[in-house]
Structure formats: structure tokens, C-alpha cells
Scaffold this motif. Structure first.
Motif, PDB file in Angstrom:
ATOM      1  N   ARG A  77      20.190 -13.418 -40.677  1.00  0.00           N
ATOM      2  CA  ARG A  77      20.852 -13.796 -39.425  1.00  0.00           C
ATOM      3  C   ARG A  77      19.815 -14.158 -38.365  1.00  0.00           C
ATOM      4  N   GLY A  78      18.595 -14.433 -38.792  1.00  0.00           N
ATOM      5  CA  GLY A  78      17.541 -14.778 -37.841  1.00  0.00           C
ATOM      6  C   GLY A  78      17.059 -13.557 -37.091  1.00  0.00           C
ATOM      7  N   ASP A  79      16.833 -13.712 -35.774  1.00  0.00           N
ATOM      8  CA  ASP A  79      16.274 -12.625 -34.965  1.00  0.00           C
ATOM      9  C   ASP A  79      17.138 -11.377 -34.974  1.00  0.00           C
ATOM     10  N   MET A  80      18.435 -11.523 -35.215  1.00  0.00           N
ATOM     11  CA  MET A  80      19.312 -10.356 -35.243  1.00  0.00           C
ATOM     12  C   MET A  80      18.871  -9.347 -36.296  1.00  0.00           C
ATOM     13  N   ASP A  81      18.226  -9.830 -37.351  1.00  0.00           N
ATOM     14  CA  ASP A  81      17.821  -8.939 -38.439  1.00  0.00           C
ATOM     15  C   ASP A  81      16.537  -8.173 -38.133  1.00  0.00           C
ATOM     16  N   ASP A  82      15.900  -8.421 -36.984  1.00  0.00           N
ATOM     17  CA  ASP A  82      14.681  -7.688 -36.645  1.00  0.00           C
ATOM     18  C   ASP A  82      14.948  -6.200 -36.438  1.00  0.00           C
TER      19      ASP A  82
END
Length: 355
Positions: A77-82
Motif C-alpha cells: 500500500r506504499g507508505d502506509m505499510d511503513d
């Protein structure tokens, strides 16, 4: 350590139900308060049980497929997965709530699961901010609670600081993020390799840089190693130095190497919110008067320039009479709670009612 709004609701619901027949200054009856308490309990266990039954030991439950979300396995999910580190985030984040619920049996089981299954030796780049408040904070709060309950709850007598050892391991993996010329931490760090692969990292938000002091200071006080607290103090000191000296407002995004502002819009929502929260709570936790003085300066500035009762609108930090946007983002919903903690109740009620 950094309570989410949902946990705050749980705490308030449970605290507001008096076990004695003392008058409570509220329009609610005792029966209504008990009903809301039990509704909060039911909501928590609906989510907790669904995660444990369908997703554990993954970090999160995907609600439509009822499967666990794994970093590097499920679609990104892009940056959400950080926020994900393949370290059973939801369970660690729920430990203190189990104690609030009085569920010592499940708390005991959950702590044992964490000690059995959670490790941080992963080649994964994670958000320093999220890992600090949710994982490090979760481990530390659970350690403090387990230690406090050990003499009173027989099933916890086995506990002997194992969560603190896990927290210290995680804290040391976060330390490389502070290796900048300004002391303002990188927004991300690799759990196994530190800053390797992050050479292009230049920016972070004010909230990310200024939401470390509670957990890091607690870790230092509990382990006796001052390095964690020192790093977090240095970051907070640098943020204070680069505030706008005329308005006492903060911008939203900072260059971690130069200390220059990248975005100068100022509000109490996304990108800046918990910096203000941690200024006040650092004073409460540590008793350091400088944090109360800083918070008071910031608070007066916010109420002067950003507060437009009952709304809170962002302005330019260097031109505080000029509005930078005409909408409120959801993350500023914490502000009335912070005002209540401060004791400024009337404006808190106004903004809360509007929200």
C-alpha cells in the motif's frame, strides 16, 4: 504511551463507572454509563478476537479477506505499510488495553505469545514514529503493568522484565535514525541494517521528529542507559530552536540535515499533531519545566492564530494571519483531549462538539 482516541474512549468509559454510589457530575445515569462501558468492551473484543483468530502473528487483519497482512507478502500500500514490521503489531499495541479491561488471563497469554513470537531482526524499513509509539510504547507500557501487577495477580508472578529486554533491543535498532547533523531523526530506519539504503532520506514531519521523548525517556529510566533519552531531548531541543520566533508556531516538514523548513504551514493536525502532545506530556512524565514552558508558548500561539472557534484552521507559520487552508483534517481530533489534560475545558468542549 501515546494513547489513540479509541483507547481514550475505553479508559473514560471504564473510569466513569463508579463502584460506589458517589454523585458524578454528569447528565448520564449510572446505568447509561455501564451500558456504554460494556459497549466499549464488546467493540474491543470484536476487533481483538477477529485479529487473534484470523491474522495473528501478522501485523494487521485485512477485514474483507479475513487474512493477516504481512510486509513483503501481501500487496503493498506504499507508505502506509511503513507501520508494518512483521512483529505482531496489533497484539503488542493491544497489551495495555487488556489490562484496562481487567482481563489479566488474556494479558498473561498475550505477553507469553509476544515473548515467544516477536523479534526485530528483519531486513525491513519501518516508520520510526509508528514503531516508537506503537511497538516500543506498547512493550514499555506492558512491562510497567506486568511488573506492577506481578505481586497481586498470581498468574503473572513468572514475569521478570522480559518485555523490557525486548523493548531495549528495539530501541537500539531505532537509534541509528538519530545520526543526523541536526539530531532530528530520519523518518525511517531499517530494523536490521540501520540507515543502509536510506541515503536519499532528507525530510521528516514535525510530529515524526517530536514524538519520541516519552518512550525513549521511559526506556532510559527503566534500563539505566541514558542514550535513548539524550537522543530524544536533542531532537526536541532542535525543534524548539527552529520554531518561528515571532509567532511561536511550527511548520510541518523539516530537512533533517539542514534543519530548514520544507513546509511552513502550521496547524494542529497531520504532520504536527503529536509534537504538541508530547511537549505537555514530557513535562507530566519527566517533570522538566522547560517542556511546560515550551508547550505554553506554543499553546498560546495556537489559540491566537489557529483557533477559530469552534474550528481549527492551518496558517502560515511566518505569516500567521494568513490562512493556508480552509478545512480541518481528522488527526486534529486529539486536540480537545489535550486541552482537557491542560485544564482548558471550555474551548475543548466547543471543538469536540463540532467534531
Amino acid at each position: 504511551m501515546a494513547y489513540c482516541p479509541v483507547l481514550l474512549v475505553f479508559i473514560l468509559a471504564f473510569v466513569c463507572v463508579s463502584t460506589e454510589d458517589e454523585p458524578v457530575p454528569s447528565q448520564m445515569t449510572k446505568a447509561e454509563r455501564i451500558q456504554l462501558r460494556e459497549e466499549a468492551r464488546s467493540m474491543f473484543y470484536h476487533a481483538y478476537d477477529a485479529y487473534m483468530d484470523n491474522a495473528y502473528p501478522a501485523d494487521e487483519l485485512m477485514p474483507l479477506s479475513c487474512k493477516g497482512r504481512w510486509r513483503g507478502v501481501t500487496p503493498s500500500r506504499g507508505d502506509m505499510d511503513d507501520v508494518l514490521g512483521n512483529f505482531s503489531l496489533t497484539l503488542v499495541d493491544s497489551l495495555d488495553t487488556l489490562v484496562v479491561m481487567g482481563d489479566f488471563s488474556e494479558f498473561n497469554r498475550a505477553v507469553r505469545l509476544v515473548l515467544r513470537d516477536v523479534s526485530f531482526d528483519h531486513d525491513i524499513i519501518v516508520s520510526v514514529f509508528e514503531t516508537n509509539i506503537r511497538m516500543l510504547g506498547g512493550l514499555l507500557s506492558a512491562h510497567v503493568l506486568a511488573t506492577a501487577l506481578r505481586s497481586e495477580v498470581p498468574i503473572l508472578r513468572w514475569y521478570d522484565g522480559q518485555l523490557l529486554a525486548l523493548a531495549e533491543d528495539l530501541g537500539r535498532r531505532l537509534l541509528p535514525a538519530f545520526n543526523t547533523s541536526t539530531g532530528i531523526p530520519h523518518g525511517r530506519v531499517n530494523l536490521r541494517h540501520g540507515l543502509r539504503g536510506l541515503s536519499e532520506s532528507r525530510e521528516t514531519c514535525t510530529a515524526c521528529a517530536g514524538t519520541m521523548i516519552l518512550e525513549m525517556a521511559a526506556l532510559s529510566r527503566l534500563t539505566g542507559d541514558p542514550v535513548f533519552e539524550q537522543k530524544a531531548h536533542r531532537a526536541m531541543d532542535r525543534l524548539w530552536m527552529i520554531r518561528h520566533r515571532t509567532s511561536d508556531l511550527m511548520g510541518t516538514v523539516i530537512n533533517i540535515h539542514s534543519g530548514d523548513w520544507v513546509r511552513k504551514d502550521s496547524g494542529v493536525g497531520a504532520g504536527i499533531d503529536s509534537y504538541y502532545e508530547y511537549c505537555l506530556k514530557a513535562y507530566i512524565l519527566l517533570g522538566d519545566e522547560k517542556y511546560l514552558a515550551r508547550f505554553t508558548r506554543h499553546y498560546n500561539a495556537v489559540m491566537k492564530y489557529i483557533s477559530r472557534p469552534p474550528v481549527m484552521l492551518a496558517v502560515h507559520m511566518h505569516r500567521p494571519h494568513l490562512q493556508s487552508r480552509n478545512f480541518m483534517d481528522a488527526l486534529l481530533a486529539f486536540w480537545p483531549g489535550l486541552q482537557v489534560l491542560l485544564g482548558d475545558v471550555r474551548p475543548a468542549v466547543e471543538t469536540h462538539e463540532m467534531l
